[in-house]
Design a protein around this motif. Structure first.
Motif, PDB file in Angstrom:
ATOM      1  N   THR A 283     -24.389 -22.263  53.738  1.00 38.41           N
ATOM      2  CA  THR A 283     -24.889 -22.566  54.728  1.00 38.41           C
ATOM      3  C   THR A 283     -25.730 -21.862  55.472  1.00 38.41           C
ATOM      4  OG1 THR A 283     -22.903 -21.328  55.593  1.00 38.41           O
ATOM      5  CG2 THR A 283     -22.553 -23.602  55.010  1.00 38.41           C
ATOM      6  N   HIS A 284     -26.195 -20.427  54.674  1.00 35.56           N
ATOM      7  CA  HIS A 284     -27.133 -19.709  55.307  1.00 35.56           C
ATOM      8  C   HIS A 284     -28.520 -19.994  55.286  1.00 35.56           C
ATOM      9  CE1 HIS A 284     -26.879 -18.160  51.243  1.00 35.56           C
ATOM     10  NE2 HIS A 284     -27.897 -17.613  51.427  1.00 35.56           N
ATOM     11  N   HIS A 285     -29.415 -19.736  55.950  1.00 33.09           N
ATOM     12  CA  HIS A 285     -30.815 -20.013  55.738  1.00 33.09           C
ATOM     13  C   HIS A 285     -31.652 -19.487  54.391  1.00 33.09           C
ATOM     14  CE1 HIS A 285     -34.847 -21.504  56.995  1.00 33.09           C
ATOM     15  NE2 HIS A 285     -35.179 -20.414  56.690  1.00 33.09           N
ATOM     16  N   HIS A 286     -31.968 -20.105  53.733  1.00 33.12           N
ATOM     17  CA  HIS A 286     -32.736 -19.641  52.452  1.00 33.12           C
ATOM     18  C   HIS A 286     -33.963 -20.622  51.624  1.00 33.12           C
ATOM     19  CE1 HIS A 286     -29.960 -22.499  50.704  1.00 33.12           C
ATOM     20  NE2 HIS A 286     -30.644 -22.518  49.408  1.00 33.12           N
ATOM     21  N   HIS A 287     -34.588 -20.084  50.887  1.00 36.10           N
ATOM     22  CA  HIS A 287     -35.683 -20.865  50.235  1.00 36.10           C
ATOM     23  C   HIS A 287     -35.553 -20.708  48.779  1.00 36.10           C
ATOM     24  CE1 HIS A 287     -37.735 -21.612  53.923  1.00 36.10           C
ATOM     25  NE2 HIS A 287     -37.432 -20.049  54.320  1.00 36.10           N
TER      26      HIS A 287
ATOM     27  N   HIS B 270     -33.523 -15.030  49.475  1.00 34.13           N
ATOM     28  CA  HIS B 270     -32.641 -14.852  50.665  1.00 34.13           C
ATOM     29  C   HIS B 270     -33.519 -14.194  51.968  1.00 34.13           C
ATOM     30  CE1 HIS B 270     -29.177 -16.027  48.552  1.00 34.13           C
ATOM     31  NE2 HIS B 270     -29.472 -15.321  47.507  1.00 34.13           N
ATOM     32  N   HIS B 271     -34.936 -13.981  51.566  1.00 38.50           N
ATOM     33  CA  HIS B 271     -35.636 -13.610  52.788  1.00 38.50           C
ATOM     34  C   HIS B 271     -36.473 -14.713  53.158  1.00 38.50           C
ATOM     35  CE1 HIS B 271     -38.652 -11.340  54.981  1.00 38.50           C
ATOM     36  NE2 HIS B 271     -39.373 -11.767  54.474  1.00 38.50           N
ATOM     37  N   CYS B 272     -36.626 -14.820  54.397  1.00 46.97           N
ATOM     38  CA  CYS B 272     -37.287 -15.953  54.923  1.00 46.97           C
ATOM     39  C   CYS B 272     -38.783 -15.647  55.463  1.00 46.97           C
ATOM     40  CB  CYS B 272     -36.580 -16.564  56.265  1.00 46.97           C
ATOM     41  SG  CYS B 272     -37.592 -18.072  56.776  1.00 46.97           S
TER      42      CYS B 272
END
Length: 141
Positions: free
Chosen positions: A87-91, A105-107
């Motif tokens: 559910t966390h923002h990631h790429h 894990h870094h945007c």
């Protein structure tokens, strides 16, 4: 995302549950990589010999619209994978050879000052393409 969650989403949205759809979803659950429509056809051909690309594309489109699958384009071909369960923002980093993915894990948007007069950013996508260790070793070997 898993097959049961995907089926629940389909049913909640009023779509039919079929064995073909379940088997397509199971294929994505079993893979940790992006798959093209031809990969789906090849995998399901032994069970559903008469399945057409139209059927596959219709279902891939439905699953994407429902948020079950996410899509990207690799080598000019649309590919799909289960939507991330996190559910966390990631790429992602994506192997161009096998399609396997890993999370970043870094945007990069956090460091970029993206703004334009009158424009509101509501979403973004960031992918890095390259070759995983296994594919590089296979190529070198």
């Amino acid at each position: 995302m898993n097959v049961n969650e995907a089926i629940a989403i389909m049913k909640e949205e009023g779509h039919k549950y079929t064995d073909k759809r379940r088997d397509m979803l199971q294929l994505f659950a079993d893979e940790s990589r992006y798959l093209a429509a031809k990969d789906v056809l090849e995998a399901l051909k032994p069970t559903y010999g008469g399945m057409s690309f139209d059927t596959i594309y219709r279902n891939l489109s439905l699953f994407t619209d429902l948020g079950i699958l996410e899509a990207t384009e690799l080598d000019g071909e649309k590919r799909f994978r289960f939507n991330c369960a996190t559910t966390h923002h990631h790429h992602h980093i994506i192997c161009l050879e096998c399609g396997r993915t890993s999370h970043i894990h870094h945007c990069p948007m956090e460091a970029a000052a993206v703004s334009a007069p009158g424009f509101e950013v509501v979403d973004h996508k960031f992918e890095i393409y390259g070759y995983c260790r296994e594919c590089r070793q296979t190529e070198a070997g």
